[in-house]
Design a protein around this motif. Structure first.
Motif, mmCIF file in Angstrom:
data_model
loop_
_atom_site.group_PDB
_atom_site.id
_atom_site.type_symbol
_atom_site.label_atom_id
_atom_site.label_comp_id
_atom_site.label_asym_id
_atom_site.label_seq_id
_atom_site.Cartn_x
_atom_site.Cartn_y
_atom_site.Cartn_z
ATOM 1 N N LEU A 133 -2.846 41.459 -28.758
ATOM 2 C CA LEU A 133 -1.913 40.349 -28.592
ATOM 3 C C LEU A 133 -1.475 40.271 -27.138
ATOM 4 O O LEU A 133 -1.509 41.261 -26.401
ATOM 5 N N ASP A 134 -1.044 39.093 -26.735
ATOM 6 C CA ASP A 134 -0.570 38.888 -25.373
ATOM 7 C C ASP A 134 0.806 39.528 -25.216
ATOM 8 O O ASP A 134 1.741 39.207 -25.963
ATOM 9 N N PHE A 135 0.951 40.420 -24.236
ATOM 10 C CA PHE A 135 2.215 41.123 -24.029
ATOM 11 C C PHE A 135 3.367 40.150 -23.827
ATOM 12 O O PHE A 135 4.463 40.328 -24.391
ATOM 13 N N ASP A 136 3.158 39.119 -23.043
ATOM 14 C CA ASP A 136 4.239 38.186 -22.721
ATOM 15 C C ASP A 136 4.659 37.328 -23.911
ATOM 16 O O ASP A 136 5.725 36.707 -23.884
ATOM 17 N N ALA A 137 3.829 37.283 -24.941
ATOM 18 C CA ALA A 137 4.155 36.455 -26.111
ATOM 19 C C ALA A 137 4.713 37.270 -27.269
ATOM 20 O O ALA A 137 4.910 36.741 -28.365
ATOM 21 N N LEU A 138 5.000 38.565 -27.026
ATOM 22 C CA LEU A 138 5.407 39.437 -28.122
ATOM 23 C C LEU A 138 6.874 39.313 -28.525
ATOM 24 O O LEU A 138 7.226 39.597 -29.668
ATOM 25 N N GLU A 139 7.732 38.914 -27.608
ATOM 26 C CA GLU A 139 9.168 39.009 -27.863
ATOM 27 C C GLU A 139 9.621 38.317 -29.155
ATOM 28 O O GLU A 139 10.460 38.858 -29.881
ATOM 29 N N PRO A 140 9.112 37.121 -29.498
ATOM 30 C CA PRO A 140 9.571 36.482 -30.746
ATOM 31 C C PRO A 140 9.278 37.286 -32.012
ATOM 32 O O PRO A 140 9.933 37.066 -33.035
ATOM 33 N N ILE A 141 8.291 38.202 -31.986
ATOM 34 C CA ILE A 141 8.014 38.993 -33.185
ATOM 35 C C ILE A 141 8.490 40.436 -33.019
ATOM 36 O O ILE A 141 8.382 41.223 -33.961
ATOM 37 N N CYS A 142 9.014 40.773 -31.842
ATOM 38 C CA CYS A 142 9.553 42.117 -31.593
ATOM 39 C C CYS A 142 11.078 42.043 -31.552
ATOM 40 O O CYS A 142 11.682 41.418 -32.402
ATOM 41 N N GLY A 143 11.692 42.697 -30.584
ATOM 42 C CA GLY A 143 13.145 42.638 -30.473
ATOM 43 C C GLY A 143 13.871 43.261 -31.652
ATOM 44 O O GLY A 143 15.024 42.936 -31.916
ATOM 45 N N GLY A 144 13.195 44.140 -32.388
ATOM 46 C CA GLY A 144 13.830 44.785 -33.527
ATOM 47 C C GLY A 144 13.754 44.006 -34.818
ATOM 48 O O GLY A 144 14.307 44.439 -35.839
ATOM 49 N N ARG A 145 13.081 42.862 -34.822
ATOM 50 C CA ARG A 145 13.010 42.046 -36.042
ATOM 51 C C ARG A 145 12.200 42.765 -37.123
ATOM 52 O O ARG A 145 11.131 43.289 -36.853
ATOM 53 N N VAL A 146 12.717 42.727 -38.337
ATOM 54 C CA VAL A 146 12.083 43.394 -39.474
ATOM 55 C C VAL A 146 11.369 42.349 -40.317
ATOM 56 O O VAL A 146 11.913 41.278 -40.590
ATOM 57 N N TRP A 147 10.147 42.682 -40.756
ATOM 58 C CA TRP A 147 9.329 41.750 -41.527
ATOM 59 C C TRP A 147 8.856 42.398 -42.814
ATOM 60 O O TRP A 147 8.756 43.628 -42.904
ATOM 61 N N THR A 148 8.525 41.588 -43.782
ATOM 62 C CA THR A 148 7.754 42.084 -44.922
ATOM 63 C C THR A 148 6.290 42.177 -44.490
ATOM 64 O O THR A 148 5.897 41.638 -43.445
ATOM 65 N N GLY A 149 5.480 42.843 -45.304
ATOM 66 C CA GLY A 149 4.061 42.938 -44.983
ATOM 67 C C GLY A 149 3.411 41.574 -44.885
ATOM 68 O O GLY A 149 2.558 41.341 -44.011
ATOM 69 N N ALA A 150 3.803 40.646 -45.783
ATOM 70 C CA ALA A 150 3.225 39.298 -45.751
ATOM 71 C C ALA A 150 3.604 38.578 -44.458
ATOM 72 O O ALA A 150 2.767 37.902 -43.843
ATOM 73 N N MET A 151 4.863 38.723 -44.030
ATOM 74 C CA MET A 151 5.294 38.107 -42.767
ATOM 75 C C MET A 151 4.571 38.734 -41.577
ATOM 76 O O MET A 151 4.164 38.031 -40.637
ATOM 77 N N ALA A 152 4.429 40.052 -41.614
ATOM 78 C CA ALA A 152 3.722 40.739 -40.525
ATOM 79 C C ALA A 152 2.262 40.313 -40.459
ATOM 80 O O ALA A 152 1.687 40.200 -39.365
ATOM 81 N N HIS A 153 1.671 40.059 -41.604
ATOM 82 C CA HIS A 153 0.288 39.588 -41.640
ATOM 83 C C HIS A 153 0.170 38.223 -40.977
ATOM 84 O O HIS A 153 -0.783 37.966 -40.224
ATOM 85 N N GLU A 154 1.120 37.353 -41.228
ATOM 86 C CA GLU A 154 1.113 36.031 -40.591
ATOM 87 C C GLU A 154 1.246 36.142 -39.085
ATOM 88 O O GLU A 154 0.732 35.295 -38.343
ATOM 89 N N ARG A 155 1.921 37.176 -38.601
ATOM 90 C CA ARG A 155 2.174 37.359 -37.167
ATOM 91 C C ARG A 155 1.180 38.321 -36.522
ATOM 92 O O ARG A 155 1.389 38.788 -35.418
ATOM 93 N N LYS A 156 0.113 38.667 -37.246
ATOM 94 C CA LYS A 156 -0.986 39.504 -36.758
ATOM 95 C C LYS A 156 -0.565 40.942 -36.455
ATOM 96 O O LYS A 156 -1.242 41.650 -35.704
#
Length: 615
Positions: free
Chosen positions: A511-534
Motif C-alpha cells: 500500500l502507498d505509505f502516504d495514503a495509509l492514515e485514513p485506515i490507520c490512526g488507531g482505527r479498529v476494524w472487523t475482518g470484513a472491513m479490513a478486507h475492504e481496505r486491503k
C-alpha cells in the motif's frame, strides 16, 4: 504406487474398522458444545500421561481442530444419520463463524444437524441457524434480543484515590487510554464503537435470515419484539419444534419397530438351562401343566430396544477410523496468543489486569519461528494470531523473525478472534493474511501511558525526595506528570514508532505509505472491513489459511492425488537457538559487496595491514 508402509497402515485401519463395525452405533450422535471453544486444544500439562489422567485438571472445552476431525469421521461413517448439537458454549464471534464453517462437512455427506438448547445467546443462535433444525424445550424462552455492550470509565474513581493517567496517542481513535482519562466516549471513540457493534449485529441478522429463510427486516422486527415462549417461537419460524430432550428420539426417528427390540443372548442361554433343569426334575404331568416349560421361548427375556441416540464419547469406540495418507511435508503453526511482551511466553493461573491470562513472549515466539525456519519437514508456516497487541519492541522483534522466515518459506497469517495493534504488526509482513469477517483487527497506532500517583502521596502525607543526573532521567517516574519538554520527547518517540509501524504495513500489504492514515490512526476494524481496505487478503477460517499455505508451498499436487497436508504446532526448542544470518539473494550480495569496497577504498588512505594473509 502405494508403499509397503502405506499398505501396512491401510491393513491395520481396515482391521480396526472390521471390529468397530461389529459394535452397534445408533443413528444419531449427541455432541455437547459446552465450555469455552478455542481454535486449538489447550496444551497438556507437563506431566507423565498416566499421572495427568488421574489428576482433577480440567481439559477445557472442545476446539475447532478437534471438532473438524470428529465431523470428518462422522461424515465418513454410513451408519450415522445425523448429530444433535447441544449448544451451551462460549466463544467470540469469529470462533462461532469457524463453527458454522464446520457444519457443511456433515451436511454435504447427507447427515442431519440438529441444534438443541435450553436458551440461546446471540452467537449461539447464530450457530444454531446454520443447522438443519432448531429445537428447544416447551418451557424455554427464545430471548435473542440483540447485542448490548457497556463501557466503564474510571477517571473520577481514580481521582478519588489520587491516581491520574497521562496518555499520549497518535489520534483519538487510539482510545485504549480513554477508560482511565475520561468519563465518557470521545466523539471518535464512540463512532468507532458504534460501527463495530453495527457490524456484529448486521452479521447476526444476516446469519439468522439466511438460516431461517426470513427477510432481514422481519428478523430485526422479531429481535425487537422478543422474547417469545417456545410455542410462539415455532409459530414465528425461529425454531422448528418445542420438545423435551426425552422426546428427541421419537421426533427424529419415529416409533420403534418390532425388529428393533433387543434380545439378550446371554440371558437366553441362561434361561434355556433353567428350563432344561426343570424339565429333568419334574414329571411329565407337571411339565405339561407348566406353560413356561411347554413354551421355552417365553423364558427368553425381551429387553428394551437399543438406544438410538448416543453421546460422542461412547460413539468414538464404534466410529470408523479414516485411512489418511499424508503428504511429504507439513505446515508448521506458530501461535501468538495474548498480550505481546518481551521475554518468554507465560500462562497466568488467573487473569491479570491489562495483561489477561496469556502472554505471548517475543523470545518464545522467535525461537519457535527459528525452529520452523530450519525444519526441512515444514514447507510453510502459519502464524496463528489471537492478540490485542502489547509491547512495540516485542512486536517488532517477532515481525523481524517473520521477515527472515519468509526468505526461506512462505508465511501465512490466520487471525482468530482478535489481531489488533501489535497483533496486526506481527502479521503485516506475511505473504497472505486470512481472517474471519468478525475478527477484530486494525488499531494501527501507538499509545504511551504513564500513571501519576502524586495525589496518593498527598492523601497519605507521603513525601518523596528525588536525585537525578540527566535532564530526562525522571521522565517515566510515576510520582509526577510529564514536563512540557518530556511530553515533547515522548511525542517524538511515539511518532517514530508510528511511522515505522505504517512502513511495515505499507511494505507487507503493498500500500502507498502516504495514503495509509485514513485506515490507520488507531482505527479498529472487523475482518470484513479490513478486507475492504486491503489489510486482509482473504476471509475465512483456519482451513482457508491451510489452503493458502499449501498453495504457496507448492503442495497442491500431492493434495490432488488424495494425500493430506498435515499441520503441527511448533513449540519453542528447549535450548536457545541463534538466528542464522539474514538470507540475501546473489544480486543483493554483489551490490552490497561493491558498496562496501567503494566506501572503504575511497575514504581510507592509511592502513595498518599485514602484507599477507596468515594461515
Amino acid at each position: 504406487m502405494p508403499t509397503i508402509a502405506s499398505r501396512i497402515r491401510r491393513a491395520r485401519v481396515n482391521t480396526q474398522n472390521w471390529f468397530r463395525r461389529r459394535r452397534k452405533l445408533p443413528p444419531y450422535i449427541v455432541i455437547d458444545l459446552d465450555g469455552e471453544i478455542s481454535d486449538f486444544p489447550a496444551p497438556a500439562p507437563p506431566l507423565p500421561r498416566f499421572i495427568a489422567k488421574r489428576l482433577p485438571i480440567g481439559g477445557g472445552g472442545l476446539s475447532i481442530s478437534e471438532l473438524k476431525r470428529t465431523f470428518e469421521q462422522i461424515a465418513a461413517d454410513d451408519r450415522v444419520q445425523g448429530v444433535v448439537l447441544r449448544i451451551e458454549c462460549a466463544a467470540s464471534g469469529a470462533i462461532y463463524q469457524s463453527l458454522r464453517g464446520l457444519l457443511p462437512i456433515l451436511q454435504d455427506s447427507g447427515k442431519k444437524v440438529i441444534a438443541y438448547a435450553n436458551h440461546f445467546g446471540p452467537y449461539q443462535y447464530y450457530l444454531a441457524c446454520a443447522c438443519d433444525q432448531i429445537i428447544m424445550p416447551p418451557s424455554a424462552e427464545w430471548a435473542v434480543l440483540g447485542m448490548h455492550q457497556e463501557y466503564v470509565f474510571l477517571k473520577d474513581a481514580l481521582d478519588q484515590v489520587g491516581v491520574q493517567f497521562e496518555v499520549v496517542n497518535v489520534s483519538p481513535f487510539k482510545s485504549a487510554g480513554d477508560q482511565v482519562t475520561r468519563n465518557d466516549f470521545s466523539e471518535e471513540s464512540r463512532a468507532q464503537a458504534e460501527w463495530l457493534l453495527s457490524a456484529f449485529f448486521d452479521e447476526l441478522v444476516a446469519g439468522i435470515a439466511k438460516g431461517r429463510k426470513l427477510p432481514e427486516a422481519r428478523v430485526r422486527e422479531l429481535i425487537d419484539t422478543g422474547p417469545f415462549v417456545a410455542a410462539d417461537a415455532v409459530k414465528h419460524g425461529l425454531i422448528d419444534a418445542a420438545l423435551y430432550e426425552d422426546e428427541l428420539e421419537y421426533y427424529l426417528l419415529g416409533p420403534i419397530k418390532a425388529d428393533e427390540m433387543a434380545i439378550d443372548e446371554n440371558a437366553k442361554l441362561r434361561r434355556f438351562f433353567v428350563w432344561l433343569q426343570q424339565k429333568l426334575k419334574r414329571n411329565e404331568s407337571q411339565a405339561t401343566s407348566d406353560a413356561s416349560i411347554r413354551n421355552p421361548q417365553s423364558l427368553i427375556p425381551t429387553l428394551p430396544p437399543d438406544p438410538r441416540l448416543i453421546l460422542l464419547d461412547e460413539a468414538r469406540k464404534a466410529l470408523l477410523v479414516p485411512h489418511i495418507e499424508f503428504a511429504s511435508k507439513f505446515i508448521g503453526i506458530v501461535g501468538v496468543e495474548g498480550m505481546i511482551v518481551e521475554g518468554k511466553s507465560q500462562n497466568a493461573p488467573v487473569p491479570l489486569p491489562i495483561f489477561g491470562s496469556k502472554m505471548a513472549g517475543s523470545d518464545s515466539i522467535a525461537q519457535a519461528l527459528r525452529k520452523a525456519e530450519q525444519d526441512d519437514k515444514l514447507a510453510a508456516v502459519i502464524l496463528y494470531v489471537n492478540s490485542q497487541g502489547g509491547s512495540a519492541l516485542a512486536s517488532d522483534l517477532i515481525a523481524r523473525e517473520v521477515r527472515r522466515v519468509m526468505k526461506k518459506k512462505p508465511v501465512v497469517v490466520y487471525m482468530s478472534s482478535v489481531a489488533a495493534s501489535g497483533g496486526y504488526f506481527v502479521a503485516a509482513l506475511a505473504k497472505h493474511i486470512v481472517a474471519q469477517p468478525l475478527t477484530v483487527t486494525g488499531s494501527i497506532g501507538v499509545i504511551i501511558t504513564k500513571p501519576n500517583t502524586g495525589g496518593v502521596d498527598e492523601k497519605l502525607r507521603l513525601h518523596r525526595a528525588a536525585l537525578q543526573r540527566g535532564a530526562r532521567a525522571g521522565m517515566m517516574t510515576i510520582s509526577r506528570p510529564f514536563s512540557p519538554d518530556e511530553r515533547d520527547a515522548v511525542k517524538a518517540s511515539m511518532s517514530k514508532v508510528y511511522d515505522d509501524f505504517k512502513r511495515v504495513v505499507a511494505e507487507g500489504r503493498t500500500l502507498d505509505f502516504d495514503a495509509l492514515e485514513p485506515i490507520c490512526g488507531g482505527r479498529v476494524w472487523t475482518g470484513a472491513m479490513a478486507h475492504e481496505r486491503k489489510l486482509v487478503d482473504t476471509l475465512g477460517g483456519f482451513s482457508e489459511a491451510m489452503a493458502q499455505a499449501r498453495a504457496l508451498a507448492g503442495l497442491q499436487g500431492e493434495v490432488d492425488t488424495g494425500k493430506r497436508v498435515g499441520a503441527m504446532i511448533v513449540q519453542p526448542p528447549k535450548e536457545w537457538q541463534l538466528p542464522p544470518m539474514f538470507p540475501i539473494n546473489p544480486a543483493q550480495w554483489v551490490t552490497h559487496s561493491l558498496q562496501f569496497w567503494r566506501k572503504h577504498l575511497a575514504h581510507t588512505a592509511t592502513w595498518l595491514l599485514l602484507p599477507w594473509e596468515s594461515r
